[in-house]
Design a protein around this motif. Sequence first.
Motif, PDB file in Angstrom:
ATOM      1  N   TYR A   1     -11.095  -3.008  -5.872  1.00  0.00           N
ATOM      2  CA  TYR A   1     -10.183  -3.981  -6.257  1.00  0.00           C
ATOM      3  C   TYR A   1     -11.015  -5.086  -6.826  1.00  0.00           C
ATOM      4  CZ  TYR A   1      -6.292  -1.873  -3.937  1.00  0.00           C
ATOM      5  OH  TYR A   1      -5.531  -0.911  -3.265  1.00  0.00           O
TER       6      TYR A   1
ATOM      7  N   THR B   1       1.681  -6.521  -3.305  1.00  0.00           N
ATOM      8  CA  THR B   1       2.121  -5.659  -3.673  1.00  0.00           C
ATOM      9  C   THR B   1       1.082  -4.523  -4.488  1.00  0.00           C
ATOM     10  OG1 THR B   1       2.892  -6.556  -5.655  1.00  0.00           O
ATOM     11  CG2 THR B   1       4.476  -6.404  -3.718  1.00  0.00           C
ATOM     12  N   GLN B   2       0.201  -5.295  -4.970  1.00  0.00           N
ATOM     13  CA  GLN B   2      -0.840  -4.253  -5.687  1.00  0.00           C
ATOM     14  C   GLN B   2      -1.876  -3.471  -4.925  1.00  0.00           C
ATOM     15  OE1 GLN B   2      -3.030  -6.693  -8.476  1.00  0.00           O
ATOM     16  NE2 GLN B   2      -1.108  -7.467  -9.617  1.00  0.00           N
TER      17      GLN B   2
END
Length: 445
Positions: A5, A16-17
């Motif tokens: 990420y 939520t990602q």
Amino acid sequence: MSNVYKTYDYSQIPITQLRDKDRENLSKIANFTIRNLCENNNSNLLIFSQQLDIHHDGIADSYIFTMDNQKLQTGDLLGFIGINDSQITISTRFSKNDIEDYFLHYMLQKVFHINLLDLQHSISNDRIFDFLTYMFPFYLKRALKQGLYKKYTTKNCNNINVKGTINISNHIKNNTPFTGKIAYRIKEYNCDNDLTQLIRHTIEYIRDSYMSAILQTDADTVAYVSQICNATPSYDKRALNNILIKNRNPIFHPYYTEYRILQKLCIQILCHKRLKYGVDNNRIYGLLFSGSWLWEEFIHKTILKECGFSHPQNRARKGGIYLFNKNEADINFVVSRCKRYPDYFKENFILDAKYKHLDNNRIDRNDMHQIISYMHVEKANIGGFIYPKSTMDIMVTKLGDLRGFGGVIYNIGVPIPQEKETYAMFSLEMTNIQEELKRKILDLS
């Protein structure tokens, strides 16, 4: 396969990602302070500044990131950190896109005295550990200034000049029938030891990489590299794993203090692929820089030093200011408790470096109280804050005239280029900004 990420300092990733597995992994790092992670012996995690409490500015007690049910929130830390197969890359908020972070590279160049423009400048997952190689010459020079590291080593000999303890098993094995030689062990205090061998392996590793030019950045680096090579005649490329095993424990020596960070740096460089792609459960690994520390050191080395400012060193107890007159208070109390360390000061000017957002001139009340206290004690007429900003104009904003004993406080915004196509163009623009900023600060003085 690792999941990476990419984010920025002082930014958020919606929860939520995150994949469920990554959320579970990253929660083992989240909401822990840097101090907690370092005290838990995470040897694969390297954090700069090494002296976390050097400025008493809360770096050691800050979080790499926090997590709740809504978001993952980053803070001051830059670089790369991972646990198991979940990883986060944190760029500066001034980077042009997800690939290039010229500003971080530029600060590292200035702080660690790297004089190359033709190196890779990517902060991608595959290149993040190259920052370690950037810093190798800096810490090599710091360590070698203390002299070559020496320690007692055991050497097996087999000749007629017996000087140590007879090795009976080797003697029977090698000297039967008796030929006149004696097998024995001798302890020698020399430079060819486990630690210098580790440094030699690191040098050879870098020589074989695309970053080999880093070993020739200046005459001192070339000389110290040669010194290590000459001191390690027993170097054997095949012995790397054995050397790493022998360097598992950090050295503790009252004189060779600079070698401890060099030892850890060498291990990280030699093991970086294993650190990223290993499978140890719950293993925390990475390389992180304090944005506040980098910014503070960068501003001093590139701008304020030439403007006549002192930069106190808290850990070394150098360059601070006293709150009381020495002749009016108990000297032990004054020295131990009542000495303070502004970021920068000179005769009539106190400055405080801030890496966080100050574009709207909203200064934290504690920061404001601190700068006013320093100005009062030093009878300084000028004080202020210096911070990085995204808009491309140098902002010197007068926050106001102080009541009481008087004085003026300024907020100084340093623009960071974000649209340059190459690192060379970015460096040129930063040089121009630095020169203009020096003139403005000198005008304030």
